[in-house]
Design a protein around this motif. Structure first.
Motif, mmCIF file in Angstrom:
data_model
loop_
_atom_site.group_PDB
_atom_site.id
_atom_site.type_symbol
_atom_site.label_atom_id
_atom_site.label_comp_id
_atom_site.label_asym_id
_atom_site.label_seq_id
_atom_site.Cartn_x
_atom_site.Cartn_y
_atom_site.Cartn_z
ATOM 1 N N TRP A 304 0.853 -1.196 0.000
ATOM 2 C CA TRP A 304 0.000 0.000 0.000
ATOM 3 C C TRP A 304 0.883 1.238 0.000
ATOM 4 N N LEU A 305 0.635 2.118 -0.946
ATOM 5 C CA LEU A 305 1.355 3.393 -0.981
ATOM 6 C C LEU A 305 0.387 4.479 -0.523
ATOM 7 N N PRO A 306 0.604 5.028 0.658
ATOM 8 C CA PRO A 306 -0.329 6.052 1.154
ATOM 9 C C PRO A 306 -0.075 7.379 0.434
ATOM 10 N N ALA A 307 -0.654 7.528 -0.735
ATOM 11 C CA ALA A 307 -0.338 8.668 -1.596
ATOM 12 C C ALA A 307 -1.209 9.881 -1.304
ATOM 13 N N GLY A 308 -2.301 9.711 -0.525
ATOM 14 C CA GLY A 308 -3.164 10.833 -0.170
ATOM 15 C C GLY A 308 -3.610 11.607 -1.397
ATOM 16 N N ALA A 309 -3.401 12.931 -1.364
ATOM 17 C CA ALA A 309 -3.880 13.791 -2.447
ATOM 18 C C ALA A 309 -3.168 13.506 -3.768
ATOM 19 N N ARG A 310 -2.014 12.796 -3.716
ATOM 20 C CA ARG A 310 -1.261 12.550 -4.951
ATOM 21 C C ARG A 310 -1.580 11.188 -5.582
ATOM 22 N N THR A 311 -2.652 10.554 -5.110
ATOM 23 C CA THR A 311 -2.973 9.206 -5.582
ATOM 24 C C THR A 311 -3.102 9.135 -7.107
ATOM 25 N N ALA A 312 -3.870 10.024 -7.690
ATOM 26 C CA ALA A 312 -4.094 9.960 -9.143
ATOM 27 C C ALA A 312 -2.791 10.227 -9.899
ATOM 28 N N THR A 324 -0.194 -1.202 -14.264
ATOM 29 C CA THR A 324 -1.547 -0.854 -13.826
ATOM 30 C C THR A 324 -1.704 -1.267 -12.374
ATOM 31 N N VAL A 325 -2.016 -0.307 -11.516
ATOM 32 C CA VAL A 325 -2.200 -0.586 -10.094
ATOM 33 C C VAL A 325 -3.632 -0.220 -9.720
ATOM 34 N N ARG A 326 -3.956 -0.310 -8.411
ATOM 35 C CA ARG A 326 -5.314 0.016 -7.996
ATOM 36 C C ARG A 326 -5.305 1.310 -7.169
ATOM 37 N N PRO A 327 -5.691 2.428 -7.779
ATOM 38 C CA PRO A 327 -5.752 3.668 -7.000
ATOM 39 C C PRO A 327 -7.055 3.769 -6.217
ATOM 40 N N PHE A 328 -6.973 4.279 -5.003
ATOM 41 C CA PHE A 328 -8.166 4.598 -4.205
ATOM 42 C C PHE A 328 -8.107 6.096 -3.952
ATOM 43 N N PRO A 329 -8.670 6.895 -4.870
ATOM 44 C CA PRO A 329 -8.525 8.348 -4.749
ATOM 45 C C PRO A 329 -9.263 8.882 -3.528
ATOM 46 N N PRO A 330 -8.844 10.039 -3.033
ATOM 47 C CA PRO A 330 -9.532 10.614 -1.862
ATOM 48 C C PRO A 330 -10.983 10.927 -2.196
ATOM 49 N N THR A 331 -11.851 10.715 -1.211
ATOM 50 C CA THR A 331 -13.277 11.008 -1.436
ATOM 51 C C THR A 331 -13.623 12.404 -0.931
ATOM 52 N N GLY A 332 -12.626 13.166 -0.488
ATOM 53 C CA GLY A 332 -12.827 14.534 -0.016
ATOM 54 C C GLY A 332 -11.459 15.115 0.273
ATOM 55 N N ASP A 333 -11.393 16.346 0.779
ATOM 56 C CA ASP A 333 -10.053 16.868 1.082
ATOM 57 C C ASP A 333 -9.826 17.050 2.580
ATOM 58 N N ASP A 334 -10.689 16.404 3.390
ATOM 59 C CA ASP A 334 -10.476 16.448 4.838
ATOM 60 C C ASP A 334 -9.401 15.409 5.212
#
Ligand SMILES: Cc1ncc(COP(=O)(O)O)c(C=O)c1O
Length: 363
Positions: A304-312, A324-334
């Motif tokens: 797991w790479l905790p990329a936070g706001a830089r996920t995309a 090809t990996v599996r990104p889980f983009p942030p669902t908000g900016d909190d």
């Protein structure tokens, strides 16, 4: 006028499958987005499947008799305790269907396996997601506190997909002692064969003391049969019978059953491959940490790479390198949404793992 679809079904979140590999000039593409086993089938497994395909005009054994007997002997449990399904995700659907109704609650960690929120909502139940700790681990204390009289089930994912850490056995025992005995505790061990931590939870060991514990396992990962869809649960016979009662008849195909039998026979060779993947995981974790990335422990076949706001941004960089990996983009900016965002990267072929490190060096 269109057919009226149940509102709860119309509102179900859609399961996003891992994307196929993307081409990039001059590079072999690799799919690191579904935690699959990168090895092709063993010749013996392939031969068994080809032989079974000759009888495709016949229905499979609906009772899964041979694979149940072989697995029961392998695990040292009674065949009555085992229920098979078309992948462990199907068995999870069956388990929740067997115990939950509209409005019931199911406690689970979050972020965890993407299919949980869907599986929970199918029988009309409500998911209670409990945030992971800052080490990306289950917060069993908070999960126990989230159990109410409406709770019918708890899902514990160990190792946790997508973050990687395991739940420790002693902590899980204490957790089970706090959960009422009529609440099902599912211990999802989809990646158990990759676990090397001696303190990790041992789901099967809980069965002797806790009738409400169900161990969920799969042939998709370590055994390399993801395309054939076979998973199973182990629990007390009454609950196992309920799981079988809600199973689609003839779900596990005859070729899949033959592949399971051949894989159990070929287990030493398959587990050697697992050892190789575990060694690759160790190097990948060390390499990523060496680059200064704060990567949690992983006991699965992924990191797991905790990329936070830089996920995309990171996912795009990997994709430009045909990974090809599996990104889980942030669902908000909190802060909570950012902490839950990141990339899950499956451990793959040597070249793929080396390329992950090359790209990560530029993050
Ligand atoms: C934690 C976890 N459980 C269950 C599954 C389902 O696997 P399958 O349905 O292929 O057995 C997966 C697949 O990725 C998983 O990560």
């Amino acid at each position: 006028m269109p057919v009226r679809i149940r509102p709860d079904v119309a509102a179900l979140p859609v399961y996003r499958a891992g994307r196929p590999p993307q081409a990039a000039p001059g590079l072999t593409p690799y799919k690191l987005s579904s935690n699959e086993n990168p090895y092709p089938p063993l010749p013996g497994v392939m031969a068994a499947v080809q032989a079974a395909a000759g009888a495709m005009n016949r229905y499979p054994d609906a009772g899964n008799t041979a694979i149940t007997a072989a697995l029961a002997a392998r695990l040292g449990v009674d065949g009555e305790q085992i229920a098979f399904g078309t992948g462990s995700v199907a068995v999870l659907y069956q388990l929740l269907q067997a115990v939950c109704g509209p409005g019931d609650e199911v406690v689970h960690a979050w972020r965890s396996f993407e299919a949980y929120p869907i599986a929970i909502r199918l029988p009309g139940a409500v998911g209670v997601g409990v945030p992971l700790t800052d080490r990306a681990e289950h917060d069993l204390e908070a999960m126990a506190a989230a159990v109410t009289e409406r709770t019918r089930a708890v899902l514990v994912c160990t190792p946790n997909n997508p973050t990687g850490p395991v739940v420790r056995h002693e902590e899980l025992v204490r957790f089970c002692e706090r959960v009422p005995r009529d609440v099902m505790v599912v211990v999802d061990e989809a990646y158990v064969e990759f676990v090397r931590d001696p303190d990790a939870a041992r789901g099967l060991d809980l069965l002797a003391d806790f009738d409400n514990v169900v161990v969920l396992r799969t042939f998709s990962k370590a055994y390399g049969l993801a395309g054939f869809r076979v998973g199973y649960s182990v629990c007390e016979p009454g609950l196992a019978a309920a799981v079988r009662a809600v199973t689609l008849p003839f779900g596990v195909s005859s070729v899949a059953q033959s592949a399971v039998l051949a894989s159990l026979e070929a287990e030493p060779a398959l587990l050697e491959r697992v050892d190789t993947l575990v060694a690759a995981r160790t190097s990948l974790l060390a390499g990523l940490r060496g680059l200064g990335l704060d990567v949690p422990d992983s006991e699965g076949n992924f990191v797991w790479l905790p990329a936070g706001a830089r996920t995309a941004e990171w996912a795009a960089a990997l994709e430009r390198a045909a990974l090809t990996v599996r990104p889980f983009p942030p669902t908000g900016d909190d802060p909570v949404a950012l902490a839950a965002a990141g990339l899950r990267v499956s451990v793959g072929e040597d070249e793929a793992n080396a390329r992950v490190l090359e790209v990560a060096a530029r993050f």
